[in-house]
Design an enzyme around this catalytic site. Structure first.
Site, mmCIF file in Angstrom:
data_model
loop_
_atom_site.group_PDB
_atom_site.id
_atom_site.type_symbol
_atom_site.label_atom_id
_atom_site.label_comp_id
_atom_site.label_asym_id
_atom_site.label_seq_id
_atom_site.Cartn_x
_atom_site.Cartn_y
_atom_site.Cartn_z
ATOM 1 N N ASP A 51 0.825 -1.208 0.000
ATOM 2 C CA ASP A 51 0.000 0.000 0.000
ATOM 3 C C ASP A 51 0.857 1.255 0.000
ATOM 4 O OD1 ASP A 51 -2.273 -1.407 -0.027
ATOM 5 O OD2 ASP A 51 -3.005 -0.786 1.953
ATOM 6 N N ALA A 52 1.944 1.219 0.795
ATOM 7 C CA ALA A 52 2.779 2.419 0.931
ATOM 8 C C ALA A 52 3.348 2.817 -0.430
ATOM 9 C CB ALA A 52 3.905 2.148 1.923
ATOM 10 N N ASP A 55 0.518 4.247 -2.492
ATOM 11 C CA ASP A 55 0.207 5.601 -2.041
ATOM 12 C C ASP A 55 1.235 6.600 -2.565
ATOM 13 O OD1 ASP A 55 -2.021 4.742 -0.708
ATOM 14 O OD2 ASP A 55 -1.010 4.517 1.222
ATOM 15 N N SER A 100 -13.939 7.645 -1.118
ATOM 16 C CA SER A 100 -12.692 7.251 -0.504
ATOM 17 C C SER A 100 -12.417 8.225 0.646
ATOM 18 C CB SER A 100 -11.693 7.446 -1.614
ATOM 19 O OG SER A 100 -10.597 6.764 -1.485
ATOM 20 N N GLU A 130 -11.570 6.268 14.951
ATOM 21 C CA GLU A 130 -11.866 4.833 14.938
ATOM 22 C C GLU A 130 -10.830 4.072 14.119
ATOM 23 O OE1 GLU A 130 -15.517 4.485 12.189
ATOM 24 O OE2 GLU A 130 -16.052 6.136 13.527
ATOM 25 N N LYS A 132 -9.035 2.124 11.290
ATOM 26 C CA LYS A 132 -9.294 1.997 9.858
ATOM 27 C C LYS A 132 -9.175 0.514 9.530
ATOM 28 C CE LYS A 132 -8.025 3.812 5.310
ATOM 29 N NZ LYS A 132 -8.584 2.664 4.657
ATOM 30 N N ASP A 134 -9.059 -2.944 7.699
ATOM 31 C CA ASP A 134 -8.488 -3.318 6.407
ATOM 32 C C ASP A 134 -9.246 -4.502 5.824
ATOM 33 O OD1 ASP A 134 -6.868 -3.204 4.255
ATOM 34 O OD2 ASP A 134 -5.105 -4.064 5.240
ATOM 35 N N TYR A 244 -19.901 1.461 10.064
ATOM 36 C CA TYR A 244 -19.370 2.748 10.527
ATOM 37 C C TYR A 244 -20.014 3.964 9.883
ATOM 38 C CZ TYR A 244 -16.487 1.406 6.493
ATOM 39 O OH TYR A 244 -16.051 0.962 5.269
ATOM 40 N N LYS A 309 -12.842 11.574 12.162
ATOM 41 C CA LYS A 309 -14.019 12.148 11.497
ATOM 42 C C LYS A 309 -14.567 13.297 12.330
ATOM 43 C CE LYS A 309 -15.363 7.516 9.975
ATOM 44 N NZ LYS A 309 -16.340 6.443 10.041
ATOM 45 N N LYS A 333 -2.633 6.840 8.078
ATOM 46 C CA LYS A 333 -2.126 5.509 7.743
ATOM 47 C C LYS A 333 -0.895 5.201 8.583
ATOM 48 C CE LYS A 333 -4.298 3.952 3.889
ATOM 49 N NZ LYS A 333 -3.527 3.605 2.735
ATOM 50 N N CYS A 427 18.977 -19.664 -15.900
ATOM 51 C CA CYS A 427 17.635 -19.806 -15.336
ATOM 52 C C CYS A 427 17.600 -21.007 -14.403
ATOM 53 C CB CYS A 427 16.624 -19.983 -16.463
ATOM 54 S SG CYS A 427 14.983 -20.418 -15.865
ATOM 55 N N CYS A 430 15.228 -23.797 -16.155
ATOM 56 C CA CYS A 430 15.486 -24.524 -17.404
ATOM 57 C C CYS A 430 16.963 -24.502 -17.802
ATOM 58 C CB CYS A 430 14.637 -23.948 -18.533
ATOM 59 S SG CYS A 430 15.177 -22.319 -19.065
ATOM 60 N N CYS A 445 14.596 -14.788 -18.694
ATOM 61 C CA CYS A 445 14.955 -16.111 -19.190
ATOM 62 C C CYS A 445 14.561 -16.120 -20.663
ATOM 63 C CB CYS A 445 14.191 -17.185 -18.412
ATOM 64 S SG CYS A 445 14.216 -18.781 -19.231
ATOM 65 N N CYS A 450 10.559 -22.391 -21.419
ATOM 66 C CA CYS A 450 10.945 -22.618 -20.022
ATOM 67 C C CYS A 450 9.716 -23.088 -19.242
ATOM 68 C CB CYS A 450 11.488 -21.327 -19.430
ATOM 69 S SG CYS A 450 11.743 -21.400 -17.661
HETATM 70 S S1 IVH Z 1 -15.852 5.971 6.896
HETATM 71 C C1 IVH Z 1 -16.603 8.520 2.857
HETATM 72 N N1 IVH Z 1 -14.665 4.523 8.680
HETATM 73 O O1 IVH Z 1 -11.571 3.055 4.179
HETATM 74 C C2 IVH Z 1 -15.849 7.635 3.730
HETATM 75 N N2 IVH Z 1 -14.209 4.041 6.414
HETATM 76 O O2 IVH Z 1 -9.938 4.564 2.358
HETATM 77 C C3 IVH Z 1 -16.728 6.899 4.662
HETATM 78 N N3 IVH Z 1 -12.657 2.190 6.087
HETATM 79 O O3 IVH Z 1 -13.922 3.125 1.606
HETATM 80 C C4 IVH Z 1 -16.063 5.747 5.209
HETATM 81 N N4 IVH Z 1 -12.373 1.721 8.193
HETATM 82 O O4 IVH Z 1 -13.786 1.051 3.093
HETATM 83 C C5 IVH Z 1 -14.814 4.745 7.376
HETATM 84 N N5 IVH Z 1 -13.722 3.295 10.390
HETATM 85 C C6 IVH Z 1 -13.868 3.523 9.090
HETATM 86 C C7 IVH Z 1 -13.219 2.761 8.127
HETATM 87 C C8 IVH Z 1 -13.391 3.062 6.785
HETATM 88 C C9 IVH Z 1 -12.054 1.396 6.956
HETATM 89 C C10 IVH Z 1 -12.471 2.092 4.639
HETATM 90 C C11 IVH Z 1 -13.690 2.249 3.810
HETATM 91 C C12 IVH Z 1 -13.376 3.360 2.847
HETATM 92 C C13 IVH Z 1 -11.899 3.334 2.851
HETATM 93 C C14 IVH Z 1 -11.306 4.630 2.400
#
Ligand code: IVH
Length: 698
Positions: A51-52, A55, A100, A130, A132, A134, A244, A309, A333, A427, A430, A445, A450
């Site tokens: 991810d890093a 990003d 997103s 809260e 995040k 995954d 959420y 939020k 992140k 290789c 092969c 290769c 192969c």
């Molecule tokens: S709130 C408009 N809360 O992160 C955004 N999203 O990177 C409302 N996600 O699409 C989403 N944990 O799938 C919210 N505690 C959390 C979350 C969360 C994971 C995800 C979600 C979102 C993505 C964005």
């Protein structure tokens, strides 16, 4: 509540100098890379980079676009959330887009977000923080309190209908709790589907025992499990859910804050994460972040950060959204985790195209929430730059997700008499030479026969993103290649139950299932077959564009480079690569054998949309620049639906040139030739059945 939406001033666009060629090229490259990795992640559930790293690509593109606003296109990945729906499930259009969240990677970036939002409103802001989660985002719609539709996020606008699969989750209430009068007529609840780590480990164990593919991490396992064709399989996967957020809500109590919303969702029977806290300032939020980061591995499920939020829903409404994310939330992140361990060896693996990638064989170490025994080393230069040597103690990094990485050696701990690692000349599979072409980073290769390449090509053909032959994973492909049953994709279609049952670990029933899956794959659409062929640069996006434009594979083979580049989404790199692929005899022979085996799907060309009226009959349109209301492809569909034609080059015969934001050279050409130019509003008026007036013209 009155919708007071005070928008901040539109970003000022510097209309000045054009960006230099290399910047334009880099932006193009970044878009292509981001698109590609998005697809690996969202469509294939098999990301290739951490991810890093992903990003970092997005940040680089954003920075370029901020510096040169003329580079921004409406279809740039910076302008919309990632991901697109895969096509196994029926599409569901989200009535409110699933957006997103913007990211912060440091305390400073978190505070800068705080300053930005505080500037938008006068009263003090209360924050809710809260974990995040995954997993993968889902939308759950309840009509009169009954669970009716469940969908994935997809590209944010359109997701996949996975209702039946979601019904198998114990965490999803089939009916809302509470008194009938408090239940809204329509309610959409959003949340994240996760696979708890214990379930993930157990699943991989079972997969391993059955010779099936292993999942890279719990997120991919959750995504793969939710998107099963058979809900019965999803039911065995122990998926969990935390909610959420609300989407559409018609009726029910009036909610003023996020905290109230979460409490209400809980009362309705939804699981809400227990580690959610409110704070009066971002110092509190940051302390929470540090605490959660410290304890993340005891949660029992993967998280990759903390979402902060704004609590007050009225304040949120005032802050509004950008095109891809709400202004009222930020995702902090976590930085990737690092640990040290011993590098036992450096080996080389051979991919589908013959690319030889060095990788580290490590003394297993627990990092980023998983046991890591291997890590990529990318290529020769990467190993040389890091100067890691077998026997070294090395730092290993895992960004809570995808491919673990060797950061570098701890030189102070280096054993005596080690030598820099040398790339093998042959290789490992092969024995043929490994060649590095000057100017390129990778070794290849050279032997197209192969066995390792063969296996990977076959695995790719059968993979979920291509012809999707269930039960034909790497293990099986290897077994069949070793048994002399498979050399290329066409051989797959000659497999029969009788030929399979004599093999180890294959019973009558699983042989029959596999043969059925192979038979079913003959009906896959053209774009999936194109992806399966493994033509360089032809991923799902380009393949879908090709399938829309041509009748079949043959038509693509005989197309000129010019005809190919005329297609939206096909540039010169892709066109050349297609030309090269079809110029190779063995590829053409493969296609012939596939056709003989019954794999020759038609494209969608000519079966596009029905003509709804013929108001554009005889008219040709050229679209340039980005439109606000629709993508160029969608605009072209609208034109076709009215019997008109959208083409790519302007001539005297062109009826209209439709000019969006940041138009290209076609605009100048149209002016030069005196072709009628329409702005977006005039084009919309024409679509709606009106006549463009002179005033509508640019
Ligand atoms: S709130 C408009 N809360 O992160 C955004 N999203 O990177 C409302 N996600 O699409 C989403 N944990 O799938 C919210 N505690 C959390 C979350 C969360 C994971 C995800 C979600 C979102 C993505 C964005």
């Amino acid at each position: 509540m009155a919708a007071r939406r005070s928008r901040p001033p539109a970003e000022t666009r510097s209309s000045g100098a054009r960006p230099p060629g290399e910047v334009v090229e880099r932006a193009r490259q970044l878009r292509e890379l981001i698109e590609y990795h998005n697809e690996r992640y969202f469509v294939f559930d098999e990301p290739e980079v951490a991810d890093a790293e992903f990003d970092a690509l997005v940040r680089e593109l954003r920075a370029l676009e901020a510096e040169h606003p003329s580079l921004v296109t409406s279809d740039s990945p910076t302008q919309r959330p990632g991901g697109r729906p895969a096509s196994t499930f029926a599409p569901v259009t989200h009535r409110l887009p699933m957006l997103s969240i913007d990211n912060a990677f440091s305390r400073e970036e978190l505070l800068a977000w705080g300053t930005r939002v505080q500037r938008l409103i006068t009263e003090p802001i209360r924050f809710v923080a809260e974990p995040k989660l995954d997993g993968l985002a889902v939308s759950l719609t309840y009509v009169d309190g009954v669970f009716t539709i469940g969908a994935t996020r997809g590209d944010g606008v359109t997701g996949e209908n996975v209702t039946e699969n979601l019904r198998t989750l114990a965490d999803i209430p089939p009916k809302l709790k509470g008194k009938a009068k408090d239940i809204p007529a329509l309610l959409e609840v959003r949340g994240e589907v996760l696979m708890p780590l214990a379930a993930f480990e157990a699943l991989n164990h079972r997969q391993g025992d059955a010779g099936e593919r292993l999942f890279t991490n719990a997120r991919n396992a959750a995504a793969g499990s939710l998107r099963q064709k058979d809900p019965g399989i999803t039911a065995t996967r122990d998926l969990a859910l935390f909610t959420y957020q609300l989407g559409i809500k018609e009726g029910g109590p009036r909610l003023r804050t996020h905290e109230q919303t979460l409490a209400w969702m809980k009362a309705l029977g939804f699981p809400v994460n227990p580690h959610i806290k409110a704070f009066d300032d971002l110092d509190g939020v940051f302390a929470f972040i540090e605490d959660i980061e410290h304890n993340r591995h005891s949660l029992g499920y993967d998280i990759d950060g903390v979402v902060a939020k704004v609590d007050d829903l009225g304040q949120r409404a005032e802050m509004g959204f950008t095109s891809r994310a709400p202004r009222w939330a930020i995702a902090y992140k976590f930085p990737p985790e690092e640990k040290t361990t011993i590098l036992r060896d450096i080996m080389v693996s051979i991919g589908r195209t013959g690319r030889a990638t060095p990788f580290a064989v490590l003394e297993p170490v627990f990092v980023g929430g998983a046991n890591v025994g291997m890590a990529t080393l990318h290529n020769e230069d990467d190993v040389a730059r890091k100067d890691v040597r077998p026997g070294d103690t090395v730092v290993v990094r895992r960004a809570g997700d995808v491919i673990p990485e060797v950061v570098g050696p701890v030189v102070a701990k280096r054993p005596p008499k080690t030598k820099p690692w040398k790339f093998p000349k042959k290789c490992p599979e092969c024995g043929q030479p490994l060649v590095r072409v000057e100017g390129e980073a990778n070794h290849h290769c050279v032997n197209v026969d192969c066995p390792a390449q063969r296996v990977q090509r076959l695995v790719h053909w059968a993979s979920r993103g291509a012809t999707d032959i269930e039960g034909l994973g790497e293990e099986r492909v290897r077994q069949f290649v070793d048994a002399g049953l498979l050399e290329d994709a066409a051989d797959i279609y000659a497999l029969t139950v009788d030929r399979l049952v004599p093999l180890d670990r294959i019973g009558e029933r699983s042989a029959q299932l596999l043969v059925d899956a192979i038979e079913a794959s003959k009906r896959q659409p053209l774009w999936r077959v194109l992806v399966g062929l493994g033509i360089n640069h032809v991923g799902p996006t380009a393949a879908q564009a090709l399938a829309r434009a041509f009748d079949d594979v043959n038509a693509i083979m005989t197309a000129t480079e010019e005809q190919l580049t005329a297609i939206d989404g096909v540039g010169p790199t892709i066109a050349q690569s297609i030309g090269r692929w079809f110029s190779i005899d063995r590829n053409r022979r493969l296609l012939e054998r596939l056709r003989a085996a019954g794999v020759d799907p038609p494209g969608e060309h000519g079966q596009q949309r029905e003509i709804v009226d013929a108001s554009f009959a005889g008219l040709t349109f050229v679209l340039t620049g980005s439109l606000e209301n629709r993508t160029r492809d969608e605009a072209a569909d609208e034109i076709a639906a009215r019997g008109g034609k959208a083409t790519s080059s302007v001539s005297k015969k062109t009826s209209y040139v439709v000019v969006g934001e940041s138009p290209g050279s076609k605009f100048a050409k149209a002016e030069e030739l005196g072709v009628t130019i329409l702005d977006e509003a005039a084009f919309e008026a024409l679509l709606a059945g009106g006549q463009p007036t002179l005033n509508d013209q640019v």
